[in-house]
Enzyme design. Structure first.
Site, PDB file in Angstrom:
ATOM      1  N   HIS A  55      -0.591  -2.707   3.651  1.00 22.18           N
ATOM      2  CA  HIS A  55      -0.105  -1.811   4.707  1.00 22.18           C
ATOM      3  C   HIS A  55      -1.092  -0.646   4.719  1.00 22.18           C
ATOM      4  O   HIS A  55      -1.584  -0.233   3.668  1.00 22.18           O
ATOM      5  CB  HIS A  55       1.302  -1.331   4.383  1.00 22.18           C
ATOM      6  CG  HIS A  55       2.306  -2.450   4.314  1.00 22.18           C
ATOM      7  ND1 HIS A  55       3.392  -2.527   5.147  1.00 22.18           N
ATOM      8  CD2 HIS A  55       2.371  -3.539   3.519  1.00 22.18           C
ATOM      9  CE1 HIS A  55       4.088  -3.611   4.861  1.00 22.18           C
ATOM     10  NE2 HIS A  55       3.487  -4.242   3.870  1.00 22.18           N
ATOM     11  N   HIS A 105      -0.421  -2.330  12.101  1.00 20.94           N
ATOM     12  CA  HIS A 105      -1.502  -1.838  11.243  1.00 20.94           C
ATOM     13  C   HIS A 105      -2.864  -1.845  11.945  1.00 20.94           C
ATOM     14  O   HIS A 105      -3.846  -2.288  11.349  1.00 20.94           O
ATOM     15  CB  HIS A 105      -1.601  -2.695   9.970  1.00 20.94           C
ATOM     16  CG  HIS A 105      -0.392  -2.642   9.098  1.00 20.94           C
ATOM     17  ND1 HIS A 105      -0.078  -3.610   8.176  1.00 20.94           N
ATOM     18  CD2 HIS A 105       0.586  -1.717   8.984  1.00 20.94           C
ATOM     19  CE1 HIS A 105       1.036  -3.300   7.540  1.00 20.94           C
ATOM     20  NE2 HIS A 105       1.470  -2.148   8.016  1.00 20.94           N
TER      21      HIS A 105
END
Ligand SMILES: Cc1cc2nc3c(=O)[nH]c(=O)nc-3n(C[C@H](O)[C@H](O)[C@H](O)COP(=O)(O)OP(=O)(O)OC[C@H]3O[C@@H](n4cnc5c(N)ncnc54)[C@H](O)[C@@H]3O)c2cc1C
Length: 572
Positions: A551, A507
């Site tokens: 996320h 990420h």
């Protein structure tokens, strides 16, 4: 239309050139060409996404990293990881990382976005002001198996009219799900059942949501925003397998007017230059975008000069502030037969079962491959308020309703898993280039666990997993924690285990962060225009000043949806 060579693309006047047809780039291309007066060119380094089976079938996701559809990067060795270097996948096809990712659909906490609004001085980035963009982004659909989702999500916080199909798992695991939900009842408190953690208040345990719609197929930014109808628009041209090397001052302009794009290939010294009449929009992602800026002489003066790159604009913030989440698998052994997992229990290991799953998916979009992994719930927890961590460190989460730790919950064969992610990191890394050759891989340093805060929070995550597994219903059917954690007890040993075993959640964000308009730090203004430059905007994960406890695809979708409106407004 979609082309695979720049020589095939008709020569015309481009209003906007978008660099990178990834998550944000696909959204922008789709939204900007809704206005027929804008002529848009998208330049994507990777191939077309159409027909790429591993990207279409959710259950084949694990075949995408380390393939032709991945940039196949490796980080530098990281001190906080005991000098380990790790693979660092990034999507390399239309749709970008949304076409190779794990499809988990999470928004984070309202306070994550309110923090962006606060640090940039632009209330347009707040949770409330971004709601219309969530409505445009999401298309919640019934799951692939059509089961009734009443009580599994809160329809009030979902849109059914946006672009990206989203649902909850269309192949649930009743045995495991029953146990997990029983734990939420037994324990309550930090593990209370949260009807919908995408409401802006994530804490608690609830059903996993994913960018997989009713048809049991991955929805990526390319499938959702670059549909055949959109690709047929006369004002949209997409060129794949074409790499941007630099952005350049546009000939005949004064000041720093950067609307020219240089395209090149490592096989030939020839370069193609294209100029946008209105703007060049960098959407090459948290690695690609700062890399292109640095190659172009936009970055730290001293570092550029050391590489022999002429300095176009001194801005030491370019490539700094790289922020990412760490991941650590924590599993508990299951007593034989404790949870009836049906015939697919060994799917992850058994090639014959995998073939059957694919055949089933191909026949009628059913079976386990309509989901990415056998995990149906996520828990979002905070480090307890009275933890001694806060004696030493300031809290890095965005507020009391934001999570420090994520637990992805499910079973594989005879293990009950809580995949832990440390989602409120204090560590910051960097993205640098190693030479003046734009085709050299960049130096990616997420600098994981540079701050002890992150290790201590991960240790608290393990403690949270242990508290979870201590619920009577789970305790009765498990044999204890698996792996090295079964035999170690001292904090030092646990910390060493964390540093030796954790990975990345993939990420990365923040490498060209936004900051208030006249700030002495940051790379873009709150309208995402590059500071002290005209004609150049950045729209992708790089612009996040802080990483949300989520996320990152949904935050990127929101950034891109709002950016499309900012661009339309600027040129109306
Ligand atoms: C393996 C993996 C799993 C993940 N799992 C999840 C998940 O389950 N849920 C979630 O929410 N997020 C997940 N993420 C993160 C999420 O997908 C990303 O944060 C998000 O998609 C990034 O969007 P972006 O637009 O910033 O960049 P990208 O989508 O990566 O787009 C950048 C695009 O630019 C192109 N490009 C780069 N450089 C150049 C160049 N020089 N010339 C031309 N084109 C270029 C790239 O090929 C790419 O297509 C995952 C990421 C990965 C890699």
């Amino acid at each position: 239309a979609t082309w695979s060579s720049i020589n095939e693309v008709p020569k015309t006047k481009w209003d906007f050139i978008i660099i990178g047809g990834g998550t944000a780039g696909s959204v922008l291309a789709g939204r900007l060409t809704e206005d027929q007066k804008f002529n848009v060119l998208v330049i994507e380094a990777g191939p077309n996404n159409e027909g790429v089976l591993n990207s279409i079938v959710p259950g084949l996701q694990r075949r995408l990293p380390n393939s032709l559809y991945d940039w196949n990067y490796t980080t530098v060795p990281m001190k906080g990881f005991n000098n380990r270097a790790i693979a660092y996948p990034r999507g390399h096809l239309l749709g970008g990382s949304s076409a190779i990712n794990g499809m988990v659909y999470t928004r984070g906490a309202a306070s994550d976005y309110d923090r962006w609004a606060k640090v940039t001085g632009d209330s347009g980035w707040s949770w409330n002001k971004l709601q219309p963009y969530l409505d445009k982004q999401e298309k919640f659909e019934p799951p692939a198996d059509n089961h009734d989702v009443t009580g599994m999500i809160d329809p009030k916080v979902h849109s059914t009219t946006g672009a990206v199909p989203v649902s909850i798992p269309g192949f649930p695991h009743p045995g495991t799900d029953e146990v997990t939900l029983a734990v939420t009842k037994e324990l309550g408190g930090e593990f209370h059942y949260n009807l919908d953690w995408n409401s802006g208040r994530p804490l608690g345990v609830g059903w996993l949501q994913a960018t997989i719609g009713h048809d049991g197929t991955r929805s990526s930014a390319a499938t959702a925003y670059l549909t055949p109808r959109v690709r047929n628009r006369k004002n949209l041209h997409i060129v794949t397998e074409t790499r941007v090397t630099r952005v350049l001052q546009t000939t005949g302009t004064r000041g720093l007017d950067i609307r020219t794009v240089e395209i090149g290939s490592p096989d030939t010294p020839d370069r193609v230059l294209l100029t946008a009449a209105k703007e060049v929009i960098l959407a090459a992602g948290a690695i690609g975008t700062p890399q292109i800026l640095l190659n172009s002489g936009i970055g730290d003066r001293e570092e550029l000069e050391a590489l022999g790159i002429p300095v176009v604009l001194h801005n030491p913030s370019v490539g700094q502030n790289l922020t990412d989440h760490t991941l650590l698998g924590v599993s508990f052994g299951l007593k034989p037969g404790a949870i009836d997992q049906g015939p697919w229990a060994n799917l992850s290991f058994d090639p014959a079962l995998q073939e059957q799953a694919l055949a089933l998916w191909q026949t009628n979009r059913t079976g386990p491959y309509v989901a990415v992994v056998p995990a149906d719930h996520i828990g979002w927890v905070r480090v307890p308020e009275n933890s001694s961590i806060f004696d030493e460190f300031e809290d890095r989460s965005s507020g009391p309703n934001a999570a420090h730790i994520e637990m992805i919950i499910g079973t594989v064969a005879d293990t009950y898993n809580t995949g832990l992610s440390m989602i409120s990191p204090a560590s910051r890394g960097s993205l640098k280039i190693q030479s003046n050759n734009p085709f050299d891989d960049p130096l990616i340093d997420p600098n994981f666990f540079d701050s002890d805060f992150d290790v201590l929070v991960m240790r608290e995550g393990i403690n949270a997993a242990l508290r979870f597994a201590d619920a009577p219903v789970l305790k009765n059917i498990t044999t204890g924690i698996l792996g090295p954690l079964a035999n170690i007890t001292s904090d030092d040993e646990i910390d060493a285990f964390i540093r030796n075993s954790a990975g990345s959640a993939w990420h990365p964000v923040g490498t060209t962060a936004m900051s208030p308009k006249n700030a002495g730090w940051g790379v873009v203004d709150p309208d995402l225009l590059v500071k002290r430059v005209s004609g150049l905007r950045i729209v992708d994960a790089s612009i996040m000043p802080y990483i949300p406890c989520a996320h990152t695809q949904t935050p990127v979708y929101l950034i891109a949806e709002r950016a499309a409106d900012l661009v339309k407004e600027a040129w109306k």
